[in-house]
Scaffold this active site. Sequence first.
Site, PDB file in Angstrom:
ATOM      1  N   ARG A 127       0.856  -1.186   0.000  1.00 36.88           N
ATOM      2  CA  ARG A 127       0.000   0.000   0.000  1.00 36.88           C
ATOM      3  C   ARG A 127       0.889   1.233   0.000  1.00 36.88           C
ATOM      4  NH1 ARG A 127      -1.908   1.261   4.256  1.00 36.88           N
ATOM      5  NH2 ARG A 127      -1.032  -0.257   5.677  1.00 36.88           N
ATOM      6  N   TYR A 171      -1.599  -3.737  -7.129  1.00 33.20           N
ATOM      7  CA  TYR A 171      -1.303  -4.610  -5.995  1.00 33.20           C
ATOM      8  C   TYR A 171      -2.136  -4.344  -4.744  1.00 33.20           C
ATOM      9  CZ  TYR A 171       1.222  -7.203  -2.469  1.00 33.20           C
ATOM     10  OH  TYR A 171       1.549  -8.076  -1.462  1.00 33.20           O
ATOM     11  N   LYS A 184      -9.288  -2.363   2.297  1.00 32.03           N
ATOM     12  CA  LYS A 184      -9.002  -1.200   3.142  1.00 32.03           C
ATOM     13  C   LYS A 184      -9.831   0.021   2.724  1.00 32.03           C
ATOM     14  CE  LYS A 184      -5.799  -3.439   5.332  1.00 32.03           C
ATOM     15  NZ  LYS A 184      -5.988  -3.851   6.728  1.00 32.03           N
ATOM     16  N   HIS A 193     -10.332  -1.948  12.349  1.00 31.77           N
ATOM     17  CA  HIS A 193      -9.215  -2.743  11.840  1.00 31.77           C
ATOM     18  C   HIS A 193      -8.906  -3.811  12.892  1.00 31.77           C
ATOM     19  CE1 HIS A 193      -4.826  -2.638  10.163  1.00 31.77           C
ATOM     20  NE2 HIS A 193      -5.522  -3.634   9.671  1.00 31.77           N
ATOM     21  N   SER A 203       0.542  -3.508  11.979  1.00 33.29           N
ATOM     22  CA  SER A 203       1.184  -4.584  11.234  1.00 33.29           C
ATOM     23  C   SER A 203       2.449  -5.051  11.964  1.00 33.29           C
ATOM     24  CB  SER A 203       1.500  -4.152   9.813  1.00 33.29           C
ATOM     25  OG  SER A 203       2.156  -2.940   9.850  1.00 33.29           O
ATOM     26  N   CYS A 259       2.608  -7.437  14.151  1.00 33.58           N
ATOM     27  CA  CYS A 259       2.360  -7.824  15.550  1.00 33.58           C
ATOM     28  C   CYS A 259       1.711  -9.196  15.644  1.00 33.58           C
ATOM     29  CB  CYS A 259       1.481  -6.784  16.241  1.00 33.58           C
ATOM     30  SG  CYS A 259       2.388  -5.317  16.743  1.00 33.58           S
ATOM     31  N   GLY A 260       1.659  -9.956  14.540  1.00 31.92           N
ATOM     32  CA  GLY A 260       1.139 -11.324  14.586  1.00 31.92           C
ATOM     33  C   GLY A 260      -0.377 -11.409  14.644  1.00 31.92           C
ATOM     34  N   ASP A 304      -8.753  -9.499  10.002  1.00 33.38           N
ATOM     35  CA  ASP A 304      -8.302  -8.136   9.692  1.00 33.38           C
ATOM     36  C   ASP A 304      -9.326  -7.037   9.989  1.00 33.38           C
ATOM     37  OD1 ASP A 304      -6.242  -6.437   8.744  1.00 33.38           O
ATOM     38  OD2 ASP A 304      -7.206  -6.278   6.788  1.00 33.38           O
ATOM     39  N   ARG A 332       2.389 -12.136  -0.556  1.00 37.77           N
ATOM     40  CA  ARG A 332       1.080 -12.458   0.032  1.00 37.77           C
ATOM     41  C   ARG A 332       0.484 -13.739  -0.505  1.00 37.77           C
ATOM     42  NH1 ARG A 332      -0.941  -8.730   4.047  1.00 37.77           N
ATOM     43  NH2 ARG A 332       0.681  -7.171   4.033  1.00 37.77           N
ATOM     44  N   GLY A 341       1.019 -19.539  20.372  1.00 33.76           N
ATOM     45  CA  GLY A 341      -0.068 -20.250  21.044  1.00 33.76           C
ATOM     46  C   GLY A 341      -0.174 -19.895  22.525  1.00 33.76           C
ATOM     47  N   GLU A 342       0.971 -19.546  23.136  1.00 28.32           N
ATOM     48  CA  GLU A 342       0.962 -19.234  24.575  1.00 28.32           C
ATOM     49  C   GLU A 342       0.123 -17.983  24.877  1.00 28.32           C
ATOM     50  OE1 GLU A 342       2.122 -21.502  26.376  1.00 28.32           O
ATOM     51  OE2 GLU A 342       3.531 -22.552  25.048  1.00 28.32           O
ATOM     52  N   ASN A 343      -0.128 -17.180  23.844  1.00 31.92           N
ATOM     53  CA  ASN A 343      -0.965 -15.984  24.061  1.00 31.92           C
ATOM     54  C   ASN A 343      -2.362 -16.361  24.540  1.00 31.92           C
ATOM     55  OD1 ASN A 343       1.159 -14.418  23.261  1.00 31.92           O
ATOM     56  ND2 ASN A 343       0.440 -14.163  21.152  1.00 31.92           N
TER      57      ASN A 343
HETATM   58  O1  O2Y Z   1       0.398  -4.022   1.357  1.00 34.40           O
HETATM   59  C1  O2Y Z   1      -0.762  -4.312   1.050  1.00 34.40           C
HETATM   60  O2  O2Y Z   1      -1.289  -3.915   0.027  1.00 34.40           O
HETATM   61  C2  O2Y Z   1      -1.569  -5.125   1.956  1.00 34.40           C
HETATM   62  S1  O2Y Z   1      -1.789  -4.388   3.495  1.00 34.40           S
HETATM   63  C3  O2Y Z   1      -2.745  -5.457   4.457  1.00 34.40           C
HETATM   64  C4  O2Y Z   1      -3.192  -6.646   3.937  1.00 34.40           C
HETATM   65  C5  O2Y Z   1      -3.948  -7.491   4.714  1.00 34.40           C
HETATM   66  C6  O2Y Z   1      -4.273  -7.098   5.973  1.00 34.40           C
HETATM   67  N1  O2Y Z   1      -3.846  -5.929   6.479  1.00 34.40           N
HETATM   68  C7  O2Y Z   1      -3.074  -5.118   5.764  1.00 34.40           C
HETATM   69  C8  O2Y Z   1      -2.653  -3.839   6.447  1.00 34.40           C
HETATM   70  O3  O2Y Z   1      -1.861  -3.071   5.940  1.00 34.40           O
HETATM   71  O4  O2Y Z   1      -3.160  -3.586   7.547  1.00 34.40           O
HETATM   72 MN    MN Z   2      -4.745  -4.922   8.152  1.00 38.98          MN
END
Ligand code: O2Y
Ligand code: MN
Length: 593
Positions: A69, A197, A206, A226, A248, A250-251, A277, A375, A500-502
């Site tokens: 993005r 993309y 988004k 989000h 982003s 942060c798992g 998401d 991705r 998983g421990e989370n």
């Molecule tokens: O970089 C991109 O175009 C994708 S960004 C994205 C994709 C899936 C879930 N979240 C995100 C984000 O930037 O928060």
């Molecule tokens: Mn996202």
Amino acid sequence: MTNNTALKKWVEECVELCQPDDICWCDGSKAERERLEREAFATGELIQLDQEKLPGCVYHRTAVDDVARTEHLTFICTSRKEDAGPTNNWMSPDEGYGRAEAIFRGSMRGRTMYVIPFFMGPIGSPFSKIGVELTDSIYVVLNMRIMTRMGKVVLDTLGDDGEFTKCLHGKAERDIKKRLILQFPEDNTIWSVGSGYGGNVLLGKKCLSLRIASYLGRQEGWLAEHMLIVGIQDPQGSMTYIAGAFPSACGKTNLAMLVPPEALKAKGFKVFTVGDDIAWMRIKEDGRLWAINPEYGFFGVAPGTNWETNQNAMKTIQRNTIYTNVLLKPDKTVWWEDGDGPPPPEGQDWEGNYWRPGMTDEEGKIIPGANPNSRYTAPASQCPCIDPKWEDPGGVPISAIIVGGRRAHLAPLVYQSFDWQHGVFVGATMASERTAAQYGKLGEVRRDPLAMLPFCGYNMGDYFGHLLEMGKKMTNLPKLFHVNWFRTGDDGKFLWPGFGENLRVLDWIVRRCQDGADASETPIGYVPTLGALDMDGLNLPAEVMEKLLSISADDWTEELKGIEEFFAKFGDRLPQEVWDEYQALNRRLGNGA
Ligand code: O2Y
Ligand code: MN
């Protein structure tokens, strides 16, 4: 295909502007998917992967300067600059339409314009919204097929006079200097040009589900967030749903698809995914907040995804998946860094060049096989832990909302806010420190309220106000928590094992929602007492646990300075209640009146 007058008129206008050779109204059928894939294989836009090893899977590469993005080229186009607020790029609608029109004009000559009618949300749900994306990219059509419910059923639902978000996308010359991602919330319209993309072009994600939807949500009294949505089933079989906002890296997807550690699995804990998401949330007659996942698939980051970190994602992406910008192996399967197994002896990297492990560029830097933002696009229905209610038109009831950041020292493993208003303050002050993998100064704090900084379609000060208003309307409110999986010790190593421990933290959160877990009151909120977390099967020394749960008044006092600076940007658009919470925290920290 449709008798919807507004839709027909708008498609005609866009055809006039972009001048495609053909128009194809997508019906969403399997035959259509096969035809489009054949066309894309013929032109090289897609490569078919080994159909025995990866049935239904295809491969795509983007242009080298079109891999993520582009926030600096993303604008909120409202009549008044102050309605976009200090954290968004702003352009007037006249300038936005004018600049993009010049790029769109005639850009689809020799190409087909595809008309993609799509739902965000389950078909027939009162939460759902309809969008129509016009695009000249087969890759976009095939991704939208996975990420949204699309095709004829949408037009049937739209009827003659139904409303929809107008989403126009064109690849144009795919030139970064002629790239614009424009949201026109006042017109329920999105224009994206010059990219091929991800978040820039899958306009249901988004652009619609967050930027436009957050604006609509404020007008209509609901929330577009989000946030992942996850269901925790306890050993008694009772299910609690949690929504969670994380920046982003942060798992987030791993948390949404968490695999319980053995000891908790043996006790009967199970985890189910509703979404990874985005959450759309409404207050229902019972006074509770209910959520749906508006998406139909996952657009996840490949690097770092493997059988150890996320076996549910791995199982999800073995079929019917589009892989973008990963490494292509000679046997027509795929690989990425920190993925499945050792690197292959050779392959074609994401730029299409010959690749061997350890190859370096002119500066001596290792050349990765996969782009760090490569991705997979995969149907959510293929996820082994997908929640039985994930498509429930009424959504799932949210008992807790968690927000999280990446803080090496400041924030404890978990704390609970005192109430909703304090929780809004905690969300508004959410921040992460930059890692070495991110662009910018290492350790620099990036403020990202509720991970909505790049996605709020209006002034963020008003967004905090909307959250406060929503709190006043609920009679049975979710409890609000902050988590930090990334606290480090003196040696710089993570104190908490994560993954998983989370679940141990989520379990404490669930029990707090049922008034069944111990906590001590601290200046920042309620923190688990030592021993309040179920630690069966995880041997963490008591001093590590103490460190994970400790709070330094000095560090928080210092933090307040950064918060004040951030809040000051919003001027009088920042609700007084948020300032009140700032002052209250300052007082609780012992800093005068
Ligand atoms: O970089 C991109 O175009 C994708 S960004 C994205 C994709 C899936 C879930 N979240 C995100 C984000 O930037 O928060
Ligand atoms: Mn996202």
